[in-house]
Write a protein that holds these residues in place. Structure first.
Motif, mmCIF file in Angstrom:
data_model
loop_
_atom_site.group_PDB
_atom_site.id
_atom_site.type_symbol
_atom_site.label_atom_id
_atom_site.label_comp_id
_atom_site.label_asym_id
_atom_site.label_seq_id
_atom_site.Cartn_x
_atom_site.Cartn_y
_atom_site.Cartn_z
ATOM 1 N N ASP A 58 10.039 0.328 -8.582
ATOM 2 C CA ASP A 58 9.684 1.241 -7.498
ATOM 3 C C ASP A 58 8.270 0.965 -6.991
ATOM 4 N N GLU A 59 7.351 0.705 -7.931
ATOM 5 C CA GLU A 59 5.950 0.543 -7.541
ATOM 6 C C GLU A 59 5.229 -0.356 -8.534
ATOM 7 N N ILE A 60 4.339 -1.194 -8.013
ATOM 8 C CA ILE A 60 3.486 -2.046 -8.840
ATOM 9 C C ILE A 60 2.044 -1.829 -8.401
ATOM 10 N N SER A 61 1.183 -1.545 -9.359
ATOM 11 C CA SER A 61 -0.245 -1.409 -9.076
ATOM 12 C C SER A 61 -0.982 -2.515 -9.821
ATOM 13 N N GLY A 118 0.792 -1.225 0.000
ATOM 14 C CA GLY A 118 0.000 0.000 0.000
ATOM 15 C C GLY A 118 0.820 1.268 0.000
ATOM 16 N N SER A 119 1.818 1.343 0.885
ATOM 17 C CA SER A 119 2.607 2.564 1.018
ATOM 18 C C SER A 119 3.853 2.270 1.841
ATOM 19 N N ARG A 120 4.890 3.072 1.639
ATOM 20 C CA ARG A 120 6.088 2.941 2.471
ATOM 21 C C ARG A 120 5.883 3.575 3.847
ATOM 22 N N ASN A 121 4.764 4.231 4.032
ATOM 23 C CA ASN A 121 4.499 4.912 5.301
ATOM 24 C C ASN A 121 3.732 4.048 6.296
ATOM 25 N N ILE A 122 3.369 2.825 5.902
ATOM 26 C CA ILE A 122 2.693 1.941 6.844
ATOM 27 C C ILE A 122 3.615 0.773 7.179
ATOM 28 N N ASP A 123 3.228 -0.017 8.166
ATOM 29 C CA ASP A 123 4.128 -1.027 8.723
ATOM 30 C C ASP A 123 3.995 -2.408 8.093
ATOM 31 N N LEU A 124 3.121 -2.568 7.105
ATOM 32 C CA LEU A 124 2.879 -3.899 6.561
ATOM 33 C C LEU A 124 3.746 -4.168 5.335
ATOM 34 N N ASN A 172 15.302 -3.156 3.397
ATOM 35 C CA ASN A 172 15.776 -2.073 2.540
ATOM 36 C C ASN A 172 14.608 -1.109 2.309
ATOM 37 N N PRO A 173 14.743 0.155 2.697
ATOM 38 C CA PRO A 173 13.616 1.092 2.536
ATOM 39 C C PRO A 173 13.239 1.343 1.086
ATOM 40 N N LYS A 174 14.062 0.853 0.146
ATOM 41 C CA LYS A 174 13.774 1.067 -1.270
ATOM 42 C C LYS A 174 13.112 -0.135 -1.937
ATOM 43 N N ILE A 175 12.713 -1.132 -1.154
ATOM 44 C CA ILE A 175 12.008 -2.253 -1.782
ATOM 45 C C ILE A 175 10.697 -1.741 -2.383
ATOM 46 N N PRO A 176 10.173 -2.420 -3.407
ATOM 47 C CA PRO A 176 8.987 -1.918 -4.111
ATOM 48 C C PRO A 176 7.752 -1.812 -3.218
ATOM 49 N N VAL A 177 6.803 -1.027 -3.699
ATOM 50 C CA VAL A 177 5.482 -0.923 -3.076
ATOM 51 C C VAL A 177 4.477 -1.598 -4.003
ATOM 52 N N ILE A 178 3.605 -2.429 -3.435
ATOM 53 C CA ILE A 178 2.524 -3.048 -4.215
ATOM 54 C C ILE A 178 1.205 -2.419 -3.776
ATOM 55 N N LYS A 179 0.430 -1.959 -4.774
ATOM 56 C CA LYS A 179 -0.838 -1.281 -4.491
ATOM 57 C C LYS A 179 -1.997 -1.971 -5.212
ATOM 58 N N ASN A 180 -3.191 -1.630 -4.759
ATOM 59 C CA ASN A 180 -4.440 -2.057 -5.418
ATOM 60 C C ASN A 180 -4.573 -3.576 -5.537
ATOM 61 N N PHE A 181 -4.055 -4.302 -4.575
ATOM 62 C CA PHE A 181 -4.226 -5.755 -4.554
ATOM 63 C C PHE A 181 -5.537 -6.097 -3.845
ATOM 64 N N ARG A 182 -6.040 -7.284 -4.116
ATOM 65 C CA ARG A 182 -7.306 -7.713 -3.532
ATOM 66 C C ARG A 182 -7.059 -8.605 -2.318
ATOM 67 N N VAL A 183 -7.826 -8.351 -1.269
ATOM 68 C CA VAL A 183 -7.822 -9.209 -0.086
ATOM 69 C C VAL A 183 -9.127 -9.996 -0.088
#
Length: 266
Positions: free
Chosen positions: A197-200, A127-133, A151-162
């Motif tokens: 950097d980011e995957i949506s 979701g974001s680099r600003n949250i803990d998950l 590594n703080p530069k690992i990618p962010v994954i967004k818009n996934f389904r739970v």
């Protein structure tokens, strides 16, 4: 009279057989009880084998977390007997912790248990680099504060389904993350010149990437690609980027969802 004598002999034979079997049963029971009492005296009730130390070894956050591990396992130094601990159950309990992948445990006589922990490695923020998950490579959700240093530069994954009825929290396994995580791992093993950097995650079996290519001065690209045949997608993307670089093409939006071709736009 002969018949009566035969009956008497037959009864005596059965009586002797019953006596032998009874004696054998008593003997076996006595042996079992002897070994049970001996085992208790030598091991499970022996004060010399009372637990004094829980040693925890890992390369990440769990290293030397002896007190926390003892609390999770309900081990009580000074009270728990070493031979009353079920090592298989111990491993099973610890492996339920979201950030733990595998555990080995062994008794170290006379008073210690040594636990080796292999931790899951964070591969993406969720979701974001600003949250803990974060997630490991298999889609297991973890709290970044209780896993190996990331590594703080690992990618962010967004818009996934739970899955419906499930809450996004540590310990949850999210199947919809698998294509993105597979792509991340392929770039680590086969295409290190790509840095994601980011995957949506798209709603029609596609992914939207912000990705950098190159080692010296990497260039940013916005890429759309199918969620399948990922290694081949990266091969096609690399070929398209190299061609556009040779042609001095400054466009950076690339769509790989058209079979057999790459659509490049500004």
């Amino acid at each position: 009279m002969a018949s009566s004598k035969k009956k008497t002999m037959s009864r005596n034979r059965f009586f002797r057989l019953g006596l032998v079997l009874s004696t054998l049963a008593v003997f076996i029971a006595s042996v079992i009880l002897f070994f049970w009492f001996t085992t208790r005296a030598l091991f499970s009730k022996n004060r010399h084998f009372v637990l004094k130390n829980v040693s925890v070894v890992s390369v990440g956050w769990w290293d030397k977390q002896s007190r926390r591990v003892a609390n999770i396992l309900k081990l009580k130094p000074g009270q728990t007997n070493l031979f009353e601990v079920d090592l298989k159950s111990l491993r099973s309990v610890l492996e339920k912790e979201p950030s733990i992948e595998r555990v080995t445990a062994a008794r170290q006589l006379p008073d210690s248990i040594k636990i080796n922990i292999i931790e899951r490695i964070p591969r993406a923020f969720l979701g974001s680099r600003n949250i803990d998950l974060v997630s490991d490579a298999t889609g297991i959700v973890m709290d970044k504060n209780t896993c190996v240093p990331l590594n703080p530069k690992i990618p962010v994954i967004k818009n996934f389904r739970v899955r419906r009825g499930h809450k996004l929290q540590p310990g949850l396994e999210i199947a919809s993350l698998k294509p993105a995580l597979e792509l991340i791992m392929i770039t680590r093993t086969d295409y290190p010149e790509f840095k994601i950097d980011e995957i949506s995650m798209g709603g029609h079996e596609e992914m939207y990437l912000r990705i950098f290519y190159g080692t010296g001065s990497p260039r940013e690209y916005n890429v759309v690609m199918p969620q399948s045949d990922l290694k081949n997608n990266l091969r096609i993307l690399k070929t398209a980027i190299l061609k556009s670089t040779r042609d001095k093409d400054t466009r950076t939006n690339m769509n790989l969802c058209y079979k057999g071709q790459v659509l490049i736009t500004q």
